[in-house]
Design an enzyme around this catalytic site. Structure first.
Site, PDB file in Angstrom:
ATOM      1  N   HIS A  38       0.870  -1.176   0.000  1.00  7.13           N
ATOM      2  CA  HIS A  38       0.000   0.000   0.000  1.00  7.13           C
ATOM      3  C   HIS A  38       0.911   1.232   0.000  1.00  7.13           C
ATOM      4  CE1 HIS A  38      -2.845   2.923   1.755  1.00  7.13           C
ATOM      5  NE2 HIS A  38      -3.827   2.083   1.468  1.00  7.13           N
ATOM      6  N   ASP A  54       2.882  -4.782   7.943  1.00  2.00           N
ATOM      7  CA  ASP A  54       1.641  -4.028   7.816  1.00  2.00           C
ATOM      8  C   ASP A  54       0.521  -5.066   7.921  1.00  2.00           C
ATOM      9  OD1 ASP A  54      -0.661  -2.857   6.895  1.00  2.00           O
ATOM     10  OD2 ASP A  54       0.215  -2.056   5.050  1.00  2.00           O
ATOM     11  N   GLN A 105      -4.652  -5.485   6.862  1.00  3.35           N
ATOM     12  CA  GLN A 105      -5.621  -6.359   6.203  1.00  3.35           C
ATOM     13  C   GLN A 105      -5.550  -7.789   6.738  1.00  3.35           C
ATOM     14  OE1 GLN A 105      -7.894  -5.197   4.252  1.00  3.35           O
ATOM     15  NE2 GLN A 105      -7.072  -3.154   3.845  1.00  3.35           N
ATOM     16  N   LYS A 162     -10.535  -0.722  10.622  1.00  2.00           N
ATOM     17  CA  LYS A 162     -10.645  -1.908   9.776  1.00  2.00           C
ATOM     18  C   LYS A 162     -10.944  -3.160  10.598  1.00  2.00           C
ATOM     19  CE  LYS A 162      -7.462  -0.207   6.210  1.00  2.00           C
ATOM     20  NZ  LYS A 162      -8.308   0.305   5.128  1.00  2.00           N
ATOM     21  N   CYS A 170      -4.896   2.540  -3.632  1.00  2.14           N
ATOM     22  CA  CYS A 170      -3.647   3.048  -3.017  1.00  2.14           C
ATOM     23  C   CYS A 170      -2.477   2.099  -3.243  1.00  2.14           C
ATOM     24  CB  CYS A 170      -3.817   3.338  -1.531  1.00  2.14           C
ATOM     25  SG  CYS A 170      -4.939   4.689  -1.206  1.00  2.14           S
TER      26      CYS A 170
END
Lengths: 415, 142
Positions: free
Chosen positions: A132, A209, A212, A235, A373
Protein backbone atom coordinates in the site's frame (compact mmCIF):
# COMPACT_ATOMS: atom_id res chain seq x y z
CA UNK A 1 -17.86 -26.28 -0.28
CA UNK A 2 -21.14 -24.40 -0.37
CA UNK A 3 -22.72 -26.85 2.08
CA UNK A 4 -19.76 -26.32 4.34
CA UNK A 5 -20.37 -22.60 4.26
CA UNK A 6 -23.88 -23.09 5.53
CA UNK A 7 -22.63 -25.16 8.46
CA UNK A 8 -20.28 -22.45 9.60
CA UNK A 9 -22.79 -19.69 9.00
CA UNK A 10 -25.16 -21.53 11.27
CA UNK A 11 -22.46 -22.06 13.88
CA UNK A 12 -21.75 -18.33 13.85
CA UNK A 13 -25.41 -17.36 13.55
CA UNK A 14 -24.78 -14.66 10.96
CA UNK A 15 -28.33 -13.31 11.15
CA UNK A 16 -27.90 -12.64 14.85
CA UNK A 17 -24.46 -11.14 14.26
CA UNK A 18 -25.86 -8.81 11.58
CA UNK A 19 -28.21 -7.38 14.18
CA UNK A 20 -25.14 -6.15 16.04
CA UNK A 21 -24.33 -3.82 13.11
CA UNK A 22 -27.04 -1.15 12.70
CA UNK A 23 -25.63 0.19 9.45
CA UNK A 24 -26.06 -3.12 7.65
CA UNK A 25 -29.82 -2.43 7.62
CA UNK A 26 -29.33 0.74 5.58
CA UNK A 27 -30.87 1.09 2.15
CA UNK A 28 -29.29 2.99 -0.75
CA UNK A 29 -31.32 4.18 -3.75
CA UNK A 30 -34.20 2.36 -2.08
CA UNK A 31 -32.36 -0.96 -2.16
CA UNK A 32 -30.97 -3.03 0.67
CA UNK A 33 -27.28 -2.19 1.07
CA UNK A 34 -24.83 -4.95 0.18
CA UNK A 35 -21.63 -3.83 1.82
CA UNK A 36 -18.58 -5.43 0.24
CA UNK A 37 -16.01 -2.73 0.90
CA UNK A 38 -14.73 -4.05 4.20
CA UNK A 39 -11.07 -3.74 3.25
CA UNK A 40 -11.60 0.03 3.08
CA UNK A 41 -13.41 0.15 6.39
CA UNK A 42 -15.62 -2.14 8.44
CA UNK A 43 -19.00 -1.34 9.95
CA UNK A 44 -19.28 -0.89 13.72
CA UNK A 45 -21.10 -3.13 16.17
CA UNK A 46 -23.42 -1.59 18.78
CA UNK A 47 -20.90 -2.56 21.47
CA UNK A 48 -18.39 -0.11 19.96
CA UNK A 49 -20.98 2.63 19.42
CA UNK A 50 -22.15 2.23 23.02
CA UNK A 51 -18.61 2.42 24.36
CA UNK A 52 -18.09 5.73 22.52
CA UNK A 53 -21.45 7.06 23.65
CA UNK A 54 -20.84 6.03 27.22
CA UNK A 55 -17.38 7.59 27.23
CA UNK A 56 -18.62 10.99 26.09
CA UNK A 57 -21.76 10.90 28.21
CA UNK A 58 -20.32 9.71 31.48
CA UNK A 59 -16.54 10.10 31.87
CA UNK A 60 -15.02 12.24 29.10
CA UNK A 61 -11.90 13.77 30.62
CA UNK A 62 -8.24 14.21 29.74
CA UNK A 63 -5.96 11.32 30.63
CA UNK A 64 -2.73 11.02 32.60
CA UNK A 65 -2.79 14.46 34.16
CA UNK A 66 -5.92 15.07 36.14
CA UNK A 67 -6.28 14.88 39.87
CA UNK A 68 -10.04 14.48 39.66
CA UNK A 69 -12.19 11.38 39.56
CA UNK A 70 -13.25 11.56 35.91
CA UNK A 71 -9.70 11.97 34.69
CA UNK A 72 -8.70 8.91 36.66
CA UNK A 73 -11.62 6.96 35.25
CA UNK A 74 -10.73 8.01 31.69
CA UNK A 75 -7.06 7.15 32.27
CA UNK A 76 -7.99 3.73 33.57
CA UNK A 77 -10.25 3.05 30.60
CA UNK A 78 -7.61 4.27 28.14
CA UNK A 79 -4.93 2.08 29.72
CA UNK A 80 -7.35 -0.85 29.92
CA UNK A 81 -7.86 -0.50 26.15
CA UNK A 82 -4.11 -0.73 25.69
CA UNK A 83 -4.06 -3.93 27.76
CA UNK A 84 -6.90 -5.38 25.69
CA UNK A 85 -5.01 -4.72 22.46
CA UNK A 86 -1.82 -6.14 23.98
CA UNK A 87 -3.66 -9.34 24.97
CA UNK A 88 -5.31 -9.47 21.54
CA UNK A 89 -1.97 -9.59 19.71
CA UNK A 90 -0.25 -11.39 22.61
CA UNK A 91 2.34 -8.68 23.21
CA UNK A 92 4.73 -9.44 26.05
CA UNK A 93 4.09 -6.04 27.66
CA UNK A 94 1.21 -3.63 27.22
CA UNK A 95 3.70 -0.76 26.90
CA UNK A 96 4.72 -2.28 23.58
CA UNK A 97 1.36 -1.06 22.24
CA UNK A 98 1.51 2.54 21.01
CA UNK A 99 -1.73 4.24 20.04
CA UNK A 100 -1.48 6.15 16.77
CA UNK A 101 -3.94 7.59 14.25
CA UNK A 102 -3.79 4.49 12.10
CA UNK A 103 -1.57 2.20 10.06
CA UNK A 104 -0.19 5.13 8.08
CA UNK A 105 0.95 7.00 11.16
CA UNK A 106 2.35 3.82 12.71
CA UNK A 107 4.54 3.20 9.67
CA UNK A 108 5.55 6.85 9.45
CA UNK A 109 6.59 6.69 13.09
CA UNK A 110 8.89 3.73 12.53
CA UNK A 111 10.22 5.08 9.22
CA UNK A 112 11.05 8.41 10.83
CA UNK A 113 12.38 7.25 14.20
CA UNK A 114 14.15 4.12 12.97
CA UNK A 115 15.49 5.96 9.94
CA UNK A 116 16.80 8.87 12.00
CA UNK A 117 18.96 6.58 14.10
CA UNK A 118 19.72 3.49 12.07
CA UNK A 119 19.65 4.45 8.41
CA UNK A 120 22.80 5.80 6.81
CA UNK A 121 24.14 6.55 3.38
CA UNK A 122 24.26 3.43 1.23
CA UNK A 123 21.84 1.47 3.43
CA UNK A 124 18.53 0.21 2.15
CA UNK A 125 15.00 -0.66 3.21
CA UNK A 126 13.38 -3.72 1.65
CA UNK A 127 9.66 -3.63 0.85
CA UNK A 128 7.52 -5.68 -1.55
CA UNK A 129 5.92 -5.05 -4.92
CA UNK A 130 2.40 -5.22 -3.45
CA UNK A 131 2.66 -2.60 -0.71
CA UNK A 132 0.00 0.00 0.00
CA UNK A 133 1.26 3.55 -0.59
CA UNK A 134 1.44 3.94 3.18
CA UNK A 135 4.18 1.30 3.28
CA UNK A 136 6.06 2.83 0.34
CA UNK A 137 6.03 6.59 0.67
CA UNK A 138 7.24 6.93 4.31
CA UNK A 139 10.26 4.77 3.42
CA UNK A 140 10.91 6.71 0.23
CA UNK A 141 10.89 9.92 2.23
CA UNK A 142 13.38 8.74 4.85
CA UNK A 143 15.55 7.02 2.23
CA UNK A 144 15.77 10.24 0.28
CA UNK A 145 16.69 12.15 3.41
CA UNK A 146 19.37 9.63 4.38
CA UNK A 147 20.69 8.91 0.90
CA UNK A 148 19.61 5.32 1.34
CA UNK A 149 17.76 3.21 -1.22
CA UNK A 150 14.45 1.42 -1.36
CA UNK A 151 14.54 -2.14 -2.68
CA UNK A 152 11.47 -4.06 -3.79
CA UNK A 153 10.75 -7.80 -3.59
CA UNK A 154 9.27 -8.84 -6.93
CA UNK A 155 5.97 -10.69 -7.38
CA UNK A 156 4.77 -12.94 -10.19
CA UNK A 157 1.69 -12.46 -12.36
CA UNK A 158 -0.46 -14.34 -9.87
CA UNK A 159 0.45 -11.78 -7.22
CA UNK A 160 2.74 -14.08 -5.26
CA UNK A 161 5.98 -12.77 -3.77
CA UNK A 162 9.12 -14.23 -5.32
CA UNK A 163 10.97 -15.62 -2.34
CA UNK A 164 14.16 -16.24 -4.33
CA UNK A 165 14.15 -12.54 -5.18
CA UNK A 166 13.67 -11.78 -1.49
CA UNK A 167 16.67 -13.93 -0.57
CA UNK A 168 18.78 -12.23 -3.22
CA UNK A 169 17.84 -8.77 -2.08
CA UNK A 170 18.24 -9.51 1.62
CA UNK A 171 21.83 -8.31 1.66
CA UNK A 172 23.86 -6.64 4.41
CA UNK A 173 22.87 -3.12 3.35
CA UNK A 174 19.23 -3.87 4.28
CA UNK A 175 18.46 -2.28 7.65
CA UNK A 176 14.76 -3.18 7.84
CA UNK A 177 12.23 -5.27 5.95
CA UNK A 178 8.70 -3.80 5.73
CA UNK A 179 6.06 -5.96 4.08
CA UNK A 180 2.34 -6.42 4.16
CA UNK A 181 0.89 -9.56 5.73
CA UNK A 182 -2.15 -9.51 3.42
CA UNK A 183 -2.34 -7.48 0.21
CA UNK A 184 -5.28 -5.04 0.22
CA UNK A 185 -5.58 -5.23 -3.58
CA UNK A 186 -4.70 -8.83 -4.39
CA UNK A 187 -5.79 -10.61 -1.23
CA UNK A 188 -2.46 -12.46 -1.17
CA UNK A 189 -1.35 -13.76 2.23
CA UNK A 190 2.42 -13.46 2.28
CA UNK A 191 4.79 -16.04 3.83
CA UNK A 192 5.65 -13.68 6.67
CA UNK A 193 7.03 -16.37 8.98
CA UNK A 194 9.62 -17.29 6.39
CA UNK A 195 10.39 -13.62 5.73
CA UNK A 196 10.88 -12.91 9.45
CA UNK A 197 13.03 -16.01 9.93
CA UNK A 198 15.34 -15.18 7.06
CA UNK A 199 15.61 -11.51 8.02
CA UNK A 200 16.35 -12.37 11.65
CA UNK A 201 19.04 -14.81 10.58
CA UNK A 202 20.82 -11.68 9.35
CA UNK A 203 19.79 -9.57 12.37
CA UNK A 204 17.47 -7.45 10.26
CA UNK A 205 14.23 -6.33 11.94
CA UNK A 206 10.85 -6.76 10.23
CA UNK A 207 7.80 -4.50 10.20
CA UNK A 208 4.53 -6.10 9.14
CA UNK A 209 1.64 -4.03 7.82
CA UNK A 210 -1.20 -6.10 9.26
CA UNK A 211 -4.00 -3.65 8.35
CA UNK A 212 -5.62 -6.36 6.20
CA UNK A 213 -4.72 -9.33 8.41
CA UNK A 214 -5.59 -8.46 12.00
CA UNK A 215 -9.38 -8.59 11.39
CA UNK A 216 -9.26 -11.88 9.49
CA UNK A 217 -7.06 -14.31 11.41
CA UNK A 218 -5.48 -14.99 14.80
CA UNK A 219 -2.26 -13.02 15.14
CA UNK A 220 0.36 -13.54 17.84
CA UNK A 221 3.35 -11.18 17.76
CA UNK A 222 5.47 -13.40 20.03
CA UNK A 223 4.82 -16.50 17.99
CA UNK A 224 5.61 -14.55 14.78
CA UNK A 225 8.62 -13.01 16.53
CA UNK A 226 7.89 -9.86 14.52
CA UNK A 227 9.61 -6.61 15.52
CA UNK A 228 6.88 -4.13 14.55
CA UNK A 229 3.28 -4.38 13.42
CA UNK A 230 0.96 -1.60 12.28
CA UNK A 231 -2.81 -1.59 11.96
CA UNK A 232 -5.90 0.64 11.98
CA UNK A 233 -8.82 0.44 14.40
CA UNK A 234 -11.48 1.18 11.81
CA UNK A 235 -10.65 -1.91 9.78
CA UNK A 236 -11.28 -4.15 12.78
CA UNK A 237 -14.74 -2.83 13.65
CA UNK A 238 -13.39 0.02 15.79
CA UNK A 239 -13.65 3.78 15.33
CA UNK A 240 -11.73 5.83 12.78
CA UNK A 241 -8.75 7.89 13.91
CA UNK A 242 -7.20 5.27 16.16
CA UNK A 243 -4.49 2.83 15.19
CA UNK A 244 -1.78 0.74 16.73
CA UNK A 245 1.93 0.38 16.46
CA UNK A 246 3.31 -2.63 18.24
CA UNK A 247 7.05 -2.78 18.69
CA UNK A 248 9.26 -5.08 20.68
CA UNK A 249 10.30 -3.31 23.87
CA UNK A 250 13.99 -3.43 23.01
CA UNK A 251 13.32 -1.78 19.66
CA UNK A 252 10.98 0.89 20.98
CA UNK A 253 13.51 1.76 23.67
CA UNK A 254 16.20 2.18 21.04
CA UNK A 255 14.15 4.47 18.80
CA UNK A 256 14.14 8.23 19.35
CA UNK A 257 10.73 9.90 19.87
CA UNK A 258 8.63 10.69 16.81
CA UNK A 259 6.83 13.87 17.86
CA UNK A 260 7.46 16.18 20.78
CA UNK A 261 4.85 17.60 23.11
CA UNK A 262 2.89 16.87 26.23
CA UNK A 263 2.67 13.40 27.75
CA UNK A 264 5.87 12.19 26.07
CA UNK A 265 8.12 13.95 28.57
CA UNK A 266 9.32 13.39 32.11
CA UNK A 267 10.89 16.77 32.73
CA UNK A 268 11.22 19.81 30.54
CA UNK A 269 13.60 22.71 30.96
CA UNK A 270 14.73 25.06 28.23
CA UNK A 271 18.12 23.37 28.32
CA UNK A 272 17.10 19.72 28.25
CA UNK A 273 14.04 17.52 28.09
CA UNK A 274 13.97 14.04 29.55
CA UNK A 275 11.64 11.80 27.60
CA UNK A 276 9.00 9.65 29.21
CA UNK A 277 9.07 5.87 29.33
CA UNK A 278 7.22 3.56 26.95
CA UNK A 279 4.56 3.81 25.69
CA UNK A 280 4.19 7.55 26.41
CA UNK A 281 7.47 8.42 24.71
CA UNK A 282 5.62 7.91 21.41
CA UNK A 283 2.28 9.45 22.36
CA UNK A 284 2.81 13.19 22.29
CA UNK A 285 -0.22 15.35 23.00
CA UNK A 286 -3.71 14.41 24.13
CA UNK A 287 -4.35 10.99 22.64
CA UNK A 288 -7.52 9.75 20.96
CA UNK A 289 -9.05 8.53 24.20
CA UNK A 290 -12.51 7.71 22.90
CA UNK A 291 -10.94 6.02 19.87
CA UNK A 292 -8.74 3.80 22.03
CA UNK A 293 -11.68 2.90 24.28
CA UNK A 294 -13.78 2.15 21.19
CA UNK A 295 -10.99 -0.01 19.81
CA UNK A 296 -10.87 -1.87 23.11
CA UNK A 297 -14.59 -2.57 22.75
CA UNK A 298 -14.05 -3.72 19.15
CA UNK A 299 -11.33 -6.12 20.22
CA UNK A 300 -13.64 -7.50 22.92
CA UNK A 301 -16.38 -7.94 20.34
CA UNK A 302 -14.10 -9.78 17.93
CA UNK A 303 -12.89 -12.00 20.76
CA UNK A 304 -16.48 -12.78 21.69
CA UNK A 305 -17.04 -14.15 18.20
CA UNK A 306 -13.66 -15.81 18.09
CA UNK A 307 -10.94 -15.21 15.54
CA UNK A 308 -10.74 -18.85 14.57
CA UNK A 309 -14.50 -18.79 13.84
CA UNK A 310 -14.05 -15.60 11.85
CA UNK A 311 -11.20 -17.10 9.85
CA UNK A 312 -13.26 -20.18 9.05
CA UNK A 313 -16.45 -18.32 8.13
CA UNK A 314 -14.61 -15.80 5.97
CA UNK A 315 -12.56 -18.52 4.33
CA UNK A 316 -15.75 -20.24 3.25
CA UNK A 317 -17.30 -16.98 2.09
CA UNK A 318 -14.21 -16.27 0.03
CA UNK A 319 -14.24 -19.73 -1.53
CA UNK A 320 -17.92 -19.34 -2.35
CA UNK A 321 -17.30 -15.92 -3.91
CA UNK A 322 -14.34 -17.13 -5.97
CA UNK A 323 -16.45 -20.00 -7.32
CA UNK A 324 -19.42 -17.80 -8.11
CA UNK A 325 -17.38 -15.02 -9.73
CA UNK A 326 -15.37 -17.48 -11.84
CA UNK A 327 -18.64 -18.46 -13.54
CA UNK A 328 -19.12 -14.94 -14.95
CA UNK A 329 -18.02 -14.89 -18.61
CA UNK A 330 -14.89 -12.83 -19.33
CA UNK A 331 -14.17 -12.26 -15.64
CA UNK A 332 -10.53 -12.45 -14.68
CA UNK A 333 -9.07 -12.29 -11.22
CA UNK A 334 -6.26 -9.88 -10.44
CA UNK A 335 -4.35 -11.75 -7.77
CA UNK A 336 -4.56 -15.54 -7.84
CA UNK A 337 -2.54 -16.64 -4.88
CA UNK A 338 -3.86 -19.85 -3.34
CA UNK A 339 -3.05 -18.30 0.05
CA UNK A 340 -5.55 -15.49 0.33
CA UNK A 341 -7.77 -13.52 2.66
CA UNK A 342 -10.21 -10.64 2.70
CA UNK A 343 -10.36 -9.10 -0.75
CA UNK A 344 -11.00 -10.29 -4.31
CA UNK A 345 -9.96 -8.06 -7.20
CA UNK A 346 -11.20 -8.65 -10.72
CA UNK A 347 -12.02 -7.16 -14.11
CA UNK A 348 -14.72 -8.13 -16.60
CA UNK A 349 -13.53 -8.17 -20.20
CA UNK A 350 -12.38 -4.69 -21.11
CA UNK A 351 -14.97 -2.96 -18.95
CA UNK A 352 -13.51 -0.07 -17.01
CA UNK A 353 -13.64 -0.84 -13.28
CA UNK A 354 -15.10 2.58 -12.62
CA UNK A 355 -18.07 1.84 -14.90
CA UNK A 356 -18.62 -1.56 -13.32
CA UNK A 357 -18.48 -0.04 -9.85
CA UNK A 358 -21.01 2.63 -10.75
CA UNK A 359 -23.53 0.14 -12.10
CA UNK A 360 -23.09 -1.96 -8.95
CA UNK A 361 -23.55 1.13 -6.81
CA UNK A 362 -26.88 1.89 -8.47
CA UNK A 363 -27.99 -1.57 -7.36
CA UNK A 364 -27.04 -0.91 -3.76
CA UNK A 365 -23.82 -2.92 -3.92
CA UNK A 366 -20.81 -1.19 -2.39
CA UNK A 367 -17.44 -2.27 -3.78
CA UNK A 368 -14.30 -0.30 -4.35
CA UNK A 369 -12.81 0.49 -7.74
CA UNK A 370 -9.48 1.98 -8.75
CA UNK A 371 -5.91 1.40 -7.70
CA UNK A 372 -6.69 0.95 -3.97
CA UNK A 373 -3.65 3.05 -3.02
CA UNK A 374 -1.39 0.50 -4.71
CA UNK A 375 -0.52 2.21 -7.99
CA UNK A 376 2.59 0.06 -8.54
CA UNK A 377 0.35 -3.04 -8.43
CA UNK A 378 -2.04 -1.83 -11.14
CA UNK A 379 0.95 -0.63 -13.18
CA UNK A 380 2.48 -4.10 -12.85
CA UNK A 381 -0.67 -5.70 -14.25
CA UNK A 382 -1.04 -2.88 -16.87
CA UNK A 383 -4.64 -2.22 -15.94
CA UNK A 384 -6.51 1.00 -15.08
CA UNK A 385 -7.48 -0.44 -11.70
CA UNK A 386 -9.64 -3.24 -10.40
CA UNK A 387 -13.09 -3.87 -8.99
CA UNK A 388 -12.54 -5.08 -5.44
CA UNK A 389 -15.07 -6.91 -3.32
CA UNK A 390 -13.88 -7.40 0.25
CA UNK A 391 -15.55 -9.43 2.93
CA UNK A 392 -16.24 -9.51 6.63
CA UNK A 393 -17.76 -12.31 8.67
CA UNK A 394 -21.12 -10.50 8.65
CA UNK A 395 -21.42 -10.90 4.89
CA UNK A 396 -23.66 -13.66 3.55
CA UNK A 397 -23.88 -16.04 0.66
CA UNK A 398 -26.98 -14.13 -0.47
CA UNK A 399 -24.92 -10.95 -0.69
CA UNK A 400 -22.37 -12.68 -2.89
CA UNK A 401 -25.24 -13.90 -5.10
CA UNK A 402 -26.43 -10.28 -5.29
CA UNK A 403 -22.93 -9.21 -6.36
CA UNK A 404 -22.86 -11.82 -9.10
CA UNK A 405 -26.31 -10.78 -10.32
CA UNK A 406 -25.26 -7.14 -10.20
CA UNK A 407 -22.17 -7.89 -12.24
CA UNK A 408 -24.23 -9.74 -14.84
CA UNK A 409 -26.36 -6.64 -15.20
CA UNK A 410 -23.26 -4.43 -15.48
CA UNK A 411 -21.86 -6.73 -18.13
CA UNK A 412 -25.06 -6.56 -20.15
CA UNK A 413 -25.39 -2.79 -19.84
CA UNK A 414 -21.76 -1.92 -20.46
CA UNK A 415 -20.66 -4.74 -22.73
CA UNK B 1 -28.79 27.47 -29.12
CA UNK B 2 -27.25 29.04 -26.08
CA UNK B 3 -25.40 27.02 -23.45
CA UNK B 4 -28.40 27.43 -21.18
CA UNK B 5 -30.87 26.24 -23.83
CA UNK B 6 -28.69 23.23 -24.62
CA UNK B 7 -28.58 22.27 -20.96
CA UNK B 8 -32.35 22.66 -20.60
CA UNK B 9 -32.85 20.48 -23.65
CA UNK B 10 -30.76 17.68 -22.10
CA UNK B 11 -32.62 17.98 -18.80
CA UNK B 12 -35.94 17.71 -20.63
CA UNK B 13 -34.69 14.69 -22.55
CA UNK B 14 -33.63 12.95 -19.32
CA UNK B 15 -36.98 13.67 -17.69
CA UNK B 16 -38.52 10.94 -19.86
CA UNK B 17 -36.47 8.20 -18.25
CA UNK B 18 -38.41 6.41 -15.57
CA UNK B 19 -35.62 4.47 -13.89
CA UNK B 20 -31.87 4.59 -13.42
CA UNK B 21 -31.22 1.80 -15.91
CA UNK B 22 -32.80 3.63 -18.84
CA UNK B 23 -30.84 6.73 -17.98
CA UNK B 24 -27.55 4.89 -17.72
CA UNK B 25 -28.20 2.88 -20.85
CA UNK B 26 -28.67 6.17 -22.71
CA UNK B 27 -25.45 7.64 -21.29
CA UNK B 28 -23.56 4.43 -22.08
CA UNK B 29 -24.95 4.53 -25.61
CA UNK B 30 -23.69 8.10 -25.99
CA UNK B 31 -20.34 6.98 -24.69
CA UNK B 32 -20.11 4.15 -27.19
CA UNK B 33 -21.37 6.01 -30.24
CA UNK B 34 -19.26 9.04 -30.57
CA UNK B 35 -15.82 9.20 -32.05
CA UNK B 36 -14.99 12.05 -29.76
CA UNK B 37 -11.39 12.79 -30.58
CA UNK B 38 -8.82 12.05 -33.24
CA UNK B 39 -6.23 9.48 -32.16
CA UNK B 40 -3.41 11.99 -32.66
CA UNK B 41 -4.85 14.15 -29.90
CA UNK B 42 -5.01 11.33 -27.36
CA UNK B 43 -1.57 12.18 -26.10
CA UNK B 44 -0.07 12.92 -22.74
CA UNK B 45 -0.40 16.72 -22.84
CA UNK B 46 -4.13 16.45 -23.55
CA UNK B 47 -4.70 13.97 -20.75
CA UNK B 48 -6.64 15.14 -17.74
CA UNK B 49 -5.82 12.83 -14.92
CA UNK B 50 -8.64 11.85 -12.65
CA UNK B 51 -8.10 9.37 -9.87
CA UNK B 52 -10.15 6.65 -11.55
CA UNK B 53 -10.77 7.34 -15.21
CA UNK B 54 -8.83 9.28 -17.80
CA UNK B 55 -10.13 12.08 -19.99
CA UNK B 56 -8.41 13.51 -23.06
CA UNK B 57 -9.44 16.99 -24.20
CA UNK B 58 -8.45 18.93 -27.29
CA UNK B 59 -9.59 22.50 -28.12
CA UNK B 60 -9.65 24.13 -31.52
CA UNK B 61 -10.33 27.78 -32.13
CA UNK B 62 -12.09 28.83 -35.29
CA UNK B 63 -14.16 31.86 -36.28
CA UNK B 64 -14.25 33.18 -32.76
CA UNK B 65 -15.52 29.93 -31.28
CA UNK B 66 -13.95 27.03 -29.45
CA UNK B 67 -14.60 23.49 -30.66
CA UNK B 68 -13.77 20.69 -28.25
CA UNK B 69 -13.12 17.04 -28.88
CA UNK B 70 -12.54 14.60 -26.03
CA UNK B 71 -12.48 10.99 -24.94
CA UNK B 72 -12.44 8.87 -21.79
CA UNK B 73 -11.40 5.32 -21.02
CA UNK B 74 -14.55 4.79 -18.91
CA UNK B 75 -17.75 4.60 -20.93
CA UNK B 76 -20.09 6.32 -18.45
CA UNK B 77 -17.61 9.17 -18.11
CA UNK B 78 -17.35 9.24 -21.89
CA UNK B 79 -21.11 9.56 -22.22
CA UNK B 80 -21.08 12.52 -19.87
CA UNK B 81 -18.08 13.97 -21.67
CA UNK B 82 -20.07 13.89 -24.89
CA UNK B 83 -22.94 15.74 -23.20
CA UNK B 84 -20.51 18.31 -21.87
CA UNK B 85 -19.13 18.83 -25.37
CA UNK B 86 -22.61 19.11 -26.80
CA UNK B 87 -23.28 21.89 -24.32
CA UNK B 88 -20.01 23.81 -24.44
CA UNK B 89 -18.45 23.22 -27.84
CA UNK B 90 -18.99 25.81 -30.59
CA UNK B 91 -19.40 28.79 -28.30
CA UNK B 92 -17.30 31.86 -27.82
CA UNK B 93 -14.58 31.90 -25.17
CA UNK B 94 -16.58 34.39 -23.13
CA UNK B 95 -19.75 32.29 -23.24
CA UNK B 96 -17.79 29.21 -22.11
CA UNK B 97 -15.88 31.04 -19.41
CA UNK B 98 -19.07 32.55 -18.02
CA UNK B 99 -21.23 29.42 -18.32
CA UNK B 100 -22.83 27.93 -15.27
CA UNK B 101 -23.06 24.15 -15.70
CA UNK B 102 -26.09 22.77 -13.91
CA UNK B 103 -27.39 19.98 -16.12
CA UNK B 104 -25.19 17.20 -14.67
CA UNK B 105 -26.70 17.93 -11.28
CA UNK B 106 -30.25 18.11 -12.69
CA UNK B 107 -30.06 14.77 -14.49
CA UNK B 108 -28.99 13.08 -11.25
CA UNK B 109 -25.33 12.52 -12.06
CA UNK B 110 -24.14 15.05 -9.54
CA UNK B 111 -21.58 12.69 -8.06
CA UNK B 112 -19.65 12.87 -11.33
CA UNK B 113 -18.92 16.51 -10.67
CA UNK B 114 -18.00 16.02 -7.03
CA UNK B 115 -14.48 15.79 -5.67
CA UNK B 116 -15.18 12.40 -4.17
CA UNK B 117 -15.34 10.64 -7.51
CA UNK B 118 -12.33 12.46 -8.90
CA UNK B 119 -13.07 10.84 -12.20
CA UNK B 120 -11.86 13.48 -14.55
CA UNK B 121 -15.17 15.10 -15.51
CA UNK B 122 -14.80 17.93 -13.04
CA UNK B 123 -11.17 18.44 -14.09
CA UNK B 124 -12.34 18.42 -17.69
CA UNK B 125 -14.88 21.16 -17.05
CA UNK B 126 -12.24 23.23 -15.30
CA UNK B 127 -9.84 22.68 -18.19
CA UNK B 128 -12.50 23.72 -20.76
CA UNK B 129 -13.00 26.94 -18.85
CA UNK B 130 -9.26 27.49 -18.59
CA UNK B 131 -8.94 27.14 -22.35
CA UNK B 132 -11.78 29.61 -22.78
CA UNK B 133 -10.09 32.12 -20.51
CA UNK B 134 -6.77 31.58 -22.26
CA UNK B 135 -8.29 32.11 -25.73
CA UNK B 136 -10.10 35.15 -24.40
CA UNK B 137 -6.89 36.63 -23.05
CA UNK B 138 -5.08 35.75 -26.26
CA UNK B 139 -2.47 33.72 -24.40
CA UNK B 140 -3.25 30.67 -26.56
CA UNK B 141 -2.69 30.89 -30.26
CA UNK B 142 -5.95 31.28 -32.07
Amino acid sequence: MRENYNDIATALNIEKIRNDFPLLKTTVYGKQLVYLDNAATTQKPTAVLDALDNYYKTYNSNVHRGVHALSQQATEAYEEARKKVARFINAKYSHEVIFTRGTTESINLVASSFGKKFLHKGDSILISAMEHHSNIVPWQMICEEKDASLKVIAMDNKGILQMDDFEQKLTDDVKLVAVTYVSNTLGTVNPVRDIIKQAHAKNIPVLLDVAQAIQHMPLDVQELDVDFIAFSGHKIYGPTGIGVLYGKEEWLNKLPPYQGGGDMIKTVTFEKTVYNDLPYKFEAGTPDMSGAIGLGAAVDYVESIGRKNIELAEGELLAYALDALAAIPDLRFIGESPERSGAISFLIGDLHPFDTGEILDKQGIAVRTGHHCTQPVVDFFRIPGTVRASFAFYNTKAEIDALVKGLEKARLMLG
Amino acid sequence: MSIKELQDEIIEEFAFFTDWMEKYEYIIQLGKELPLIEEQYKREENLIKGCQSKVWLHPEYSDGKIFFTADSDAVITKGLVSLMIKVLSGHTPKEIADAEIYFIDEIGLKSHLSQTRSNGLLSMLKQMKLYAVAFQAGSLQK
